[in-house]
Design a protein around this motif. Structure first.
Motif, short mmCIF file in Angstrom:
data_model
loop_
_atom_site.label_atom_id
_atom_site.label_comp_id
_atom_site.label_asym_id
_atom_site.label_seq_id
_atom_site.Cartn_x
_atom_site.Cartn_y
_atom_site.Cartn_z
N SER A 2 64.89 24.80 41.89
CA SER A 2 64.75 25.23 43.28
C SER A 2 63.30 25.41 43.66
O SER A 2 62.94 25.20 44.81
CB SER A 2 65.47 26.56 43.48
OG SER A 2 66.73 26.52 42.91
N ASP A 3 62.46 25.78 42.71
CA ASP A 3 61.05 26.00 43.02
C ASP A 3 60.38 24.73 43.48
O ASP A 3 59.43 24.77 44.24
CB ASP A 3 60.31 26.53 41.79
CG ASP A 3 60.56 28.01 41.61
OD1 ASP A 3 60.35 28.52 40.49
OD2 ASP A 3 60.97 28.64 42.59
N ILE A 5 61.82 22.36 45.20
CA ILE A 5 62.39 21.84 46.44
C ILE A 5 61.69 22.39 47.67
O ILE A 5 61.51 21.68 48.65
CB ILE A 5 63.90 22.16 46.51
CG1 ILE A 5 64.62 21.50 45.34
CG2 ILE A 5 64.50 21.68 47.81
CD1 ILE A 5 66.09 21.82 45.28
N GLY A 6 61.30 23.65 47.64
CA GLY A 6 60.63 24.28 48.78
C GLY A 6 59.45 23.46 49.28
O GLY A 6 59.37 23.12 50.45
N TRP A 84 70.19 19.22 47.08
CA TRP A 84 70.30 20.56 47.68
C TRP A 84 70.96 20.48 49.04
O TRP A 84 71.85 21.29 49.36
CB TRP A 84 68.91 21.21 47.79
CG TRP A 84 68.97 22.63 48.25
CD1 TRP A 84 69.08 23.75 47.48
CD2 TRP A 84 68.95 23.10 49.61
NE1 TRP A 84 69.12 24.88 48.26
CE2 TRP A 84 69.04 24.53 49.57
CE3 TRP A 84 68.86 22.47 50.86
CZ2 TRP A 84 69.04 25.32 50.72
CZ3 TRP A 84 68.86 23.26 52.01
CH2 TRP A 84 68.95 24.66 51.93
#
Lengths: 106, 98
Positions: A2-3, A5-6, A84
């Protein structure tokens, strides 16, 4: 996961950078001069956008370029962000159906 | 690039709002106890924004829009994954809570 994707979403939030990514998806590779010719911005601005895309792990220098540097999408770079989006949208389909069920049977 | 979905519900926006905006309301349809929800803003019965996260994962932002529709209500939900670090987010919540 997830880190990573931001920054990808932040990079893609800008329309110029989306244009760059679309160009790469269509043409495979591009260069600063080519982009500057196609866009109403300076080479400096193009270079800054490419740096942001590079920092987000979306693009890299195309191998084999000697005189004029070409860039390409990093293979698999769009995958996590795409995953995502699909996973999150599917999860919301599920939740909204349950919300509907809960509210309508009150 | 947000994830967006919508649905029509045969009930009033107020009834939908009730199910979104309170813990008791959410318990009727949301079964994800591992997630922490922090409500950012409320404009009843039409707009609700919350942030949520699981454990150490980055928080994502969820926005609900509830409008009247012929069948009763239409709900549009948008979830986004912003980029600022969790530490900044935590500090922001501290300011809001204070």
């Amino acid at each position: 996961m997830s880190d990573a994707i931001g920054p990808v979403f932040a990079a893609l939030a800008d329309p110029t950078r989306r244009h760059v990514v679309e160009t790469l998806l269509r043409d495979g590779s591009t260069s600063v001069p080519a982009l500057a010719a196609a866009l109403p911005i300076t080479r400096q601005a193009v270079a800054k956008h490419l740096a942001t895309l590079g920092d987000a792990g979306l693009i890299e220098r195309a191998p084999g370029t000697t005189r004029e540097v070409h860039y390409r999408l990093r293979p698999g770079a769009l995958g996590p962000a795409n995953d995502w989006l699909h996973t999150t949208a599917a999860a919301w389909d599920d939740r909204l159906a349950r919300l509907k069920g809960a509210v309508e049977t009150r | 690039m947000p994830a967006q979905r919508e649905i029509e519900i045969e009930a009033s926006p107020e009834e939908v709002w009730d199910a979104l905006s309170t813990e008791e309301g959410r318990e009727r349809w949301l079964d994800e106890p591992e997630r922490t929800i922090h409500v950012e803003s409320e404009d009843p019965p039409h707009r609700l924004v919350w942030w949520w996260w699981t454990g150490d994962e980055p928080a994502s932002r969820v926005e609900f829009l509830v409008v009247a529709a012929p069948a009763g209500a239409r709900v549009l939900v948008t979830e986004t994954l912003p980029t600022f670090p969790l530490a900044t987010l935590a500090a922001r919540f501290a300011l809001v809570a204070a």
